[in-house]
Write a protein that holds these residues in place. Sequence first.
Motif, PDB file in Angstrom:
ATOM      1  N   UNK A 171     -10.181  13.313  -3.961  1.00 53.00           N
ATOM      2  CA  UNK A 171      -9.842  12.046  -4.602  1.00 53.00           C
ATOM      3  C   UNK A 171     -10.015  10.854  -3.674  1.00 53.00           C
ATOM      4  N   UNK A 172     -10.260   9.719  -4.250  1.00 48.64           N
ATOM      5  CA  UNK A 172     -10.046   8.473  -3.547  1.00 48.64           C
ATOM      6  C   UNK A 172      -8.592   8.086  -3.802  1.00 48.64           C
ATOM      7  N   UNK A 173      -8.006   7.328  -2.906  1.00 49.79           N
ATOM      8  CA  UNK A 173      -6.605   6.962  -3.070  1.00 49.79           C
ATOM      9  C   UNK A 173      -5.865   7.066  -1.759  1.00 49.79           C
ATOM     10  N   UNK A 174      -4.584   7.353  -1.830  1.00 47.43           N
ATOM     11  CA  UNK A 174      -3.737   7.413  -0.639  1.00 47.43           C
ATOM     12  C   UNK A 174      -3.689   8.839  -0.089  1.00 47.43           C
ATOM     13  N   UNK A 175      -3.714   8.923   1.242  1.00 51.57           N
ATOM     14  CA  UNK A 175      -3.672  10.220   1.923  1.00 51.57           C
ATOM     15  C   UNK A 175      -2.640  10.175   3.042  1.00 51.57           C
ATOM     16  N   UNK A 176      -2.006  11.307   3.265  1.00 50.60           N
ATOM     17  CA  UNK A 176      -1.132  11.433   4.414  1.00 50.60           C
ATOM     18  C   UNK A 176      -1.920  11.796   5.662  1.00 50.60           C
ATOM     19  N   UNK A 177      -1.203  11.960   6.756  1.00 51.67           N
ATOM     20  CA  UNK A 177      -1.858  12.246   8.038  1.00 51.67           C
ATOM     21  C   UNK A 177      -2.113  13.730   8.247  1.00 51.67           C
ATOM     22  N   UNK A 178      -1.506  14.557   7.412  1.00 50.25           N
ATOM     23  CA  UNK A 178      -1.719  15.991   7.491  1.00 50.25           C
ATOM     24  C   UNK A 178      -0.640  16.719   8.270  1.00 50.25           C
ATOM     25  N   UNK A 203       0.833  -1.193   0.000  1.00 53.86           N
ATOM     26  CA  UNK A 203       0.000   0.000   0.000  1.00 53.86           C
ATOM     27  C   UNK A 203       0.871   1.247   0.000  1.00 53.86           C
ATOM     28  N   UNK A 204       0.356   2.289  -0.657  1.00 51.84           N
ATOM     29  CA  UNK A 204       1.061   3.557  -0.684  1.00 51.84           C
ATOM     30  C   UNK A 204       0.935   4.235   0.672  1.00 51.84           C
ATOM     31  N   UNK A 205       2.035   4.734   1.154  1.00 48.84           N
ATOM     32  CA  UNK A 205       2.038   5.529   2.382  1.00 48.84           C
ATOM     33  C   UNK A 205       2.612   6.899   2.073  1.00 48.84           C
ATOM     34  N   UNK A 206       1.957   7.936   2.595  1.00 46.79           N
ATOM     35  CA  UNK A 206       2.378   9.309   2.387  1.00 46.79           C
ATOM     36  C   UNK A 206       2.612   9.965   3.735  1.00 46.79           C
ATOM     37  N   UNK A 207       3.735  10.658   3.863  1.00 47.52           N
ATOM     38  CA  UNK A 207       4.068  11.331   5.118  1.00 47.52           C
ATOM     39  C   UNK A 207       4.420  12.781   4.815  1.00 47.52           C
ATOM     40  N   UNK A 208       3.622  13.693   5.382  1.00 46.32           N
ATOM     41  CA  UNK A 208       3.863  15.108   5.183  1.00 46.32           C
ATOM     42  C   UNK A 208       4.763  15.664   6.275  1.00 46.32           C
ATOM     43  N   UNK A 209       5.441  16.758   5.950  1.00 42.75           N
ATOM     44  CA  UNK A 209       6.234  17.496   6.924  1.00 42.75           C
ATOM     45  C   UNK A 209       6.357  18.939   6.457  1.00 42.75           C
ATOM     46  N   UNK A 210       6.789  19.799   7.372  1.00 39.33           N
ATOM     47  CA  UNK A 210       7.077  21.180   6.996  1.00 39.33           C
ATOM     48  C   UNK A 210       6.066  22.207   7.443  1.00 39.33           C
ATOM     49  N   UNK A 211       4.980  21.773   8.063  1.00 40.70           N
ATOM     50  CA  UNK A 211       4.009  22.742   8.545  1.00 40.70           C
ATOM     51  C   UNK A 211       4.568  23.564   9.697  1.00 40.70           C
ATOM     52  N   UNK A 212       3.838  24.603  10.065  1.00 42.24           N
ATOM     53  CA  UNK A 212       4.266  25.435  11.174  1.00 42.24           C
ATOM     54  C   UNK A 212       3.456  26.701  11.243  1.00 42.24           C
ATOM     55  N   UNK A 213       3.971  27.655  11.990  1.00 42.44           N
ATOM     56  CA  UNK A 213       3.300  28.937  12.181  1.00 42.44           C
ATOM     57  C   UNK A 213       4.144  30.042  11.582  1.00 42.44           C
ATOM     58  N   UNK A 214       3.500  30.909  10.811  1.00 44.65           N
ATOM     59  CA  UNK A 214       4.180  32.047  10.208  1.00 44.65           C
ATOM     60  C   UNK A 214       3.267  33.256  10.284  1.00 44.65           C
ATOM     61  N   UNK A 215       3.834  34.413  10.039  1.00 45.36           N
ATOM     62  CA  UNK A 215       3.041  35.633   9.972  1.00 45.36           C
ATOM     63  C   UNK A 215       2.593  35.882   8.530  1.00 45.36           C
ATOM     64  N   UNK A 216       1.597  36.717   8.406  1.00 44.00           N
ATOM     65  CA  UNK A 216       1.100  37.087   7.080  1.00 44.00           C
ATOM     66  C   UNK A 216       2.251  37.576   6.203  1.00 44.00           C
ATOM     67  N   UNK A 217       2.263  37.071   4.974  1.00 41.54           N
ATOM     68  CA  UNK A 217       3.327  37.422   4.045  1.00 41.54           C
ATOM     69  C   UNK A 217       4.508  36.482   4.068  1.00 41.54           C
TER      70      UNK A 217
END
Length: 126
Positions: free
Chosen positions: A112-119, A1-15
């Motif tokens: 879509x249907x398919x593979x999704x990461x955890x967010x 099965x396809x597995x997807x792992x996201x990274x890189x989120x965080x908090x930033x200011x406008x702009x």
Amino acid sequence: DVQLVESGGGSVQTGGSLTLSCAASGYTSDDLMCMGWFRQTPGKGRAGVAAIYRETTPKYANSVAGRFTISKGNAKNILYLQMDNLKPEDTAMYYCAATQRNWAACGTGTVWSGAWGQGTQVTVSS
């Protein structure tokens, strides 16, 4: 099965800017023919942000066109979303997705249907 792992989120200011990454494993080349990013806020449905079919010209939601850039890494199993000029309305949980569908159907208009990461959470403060 396809597995997807996201990274890189965080908090930033406008702009500000953020780059999200999505790493795929357990895939075949067809599993990753259509990849994209979606986002969701509490109480609302998941909405398409950007999509790319293989190495063709990406498609973007109107709300992010000109500010966000979707791309694939050299290894083709890594998906990026470069987000510039972020706005408070971009605050959401961002999800990576991959599916087998043709170019015409590989867009941001439907979930879509398919593979999704955890967010990964993106928060933009004013």
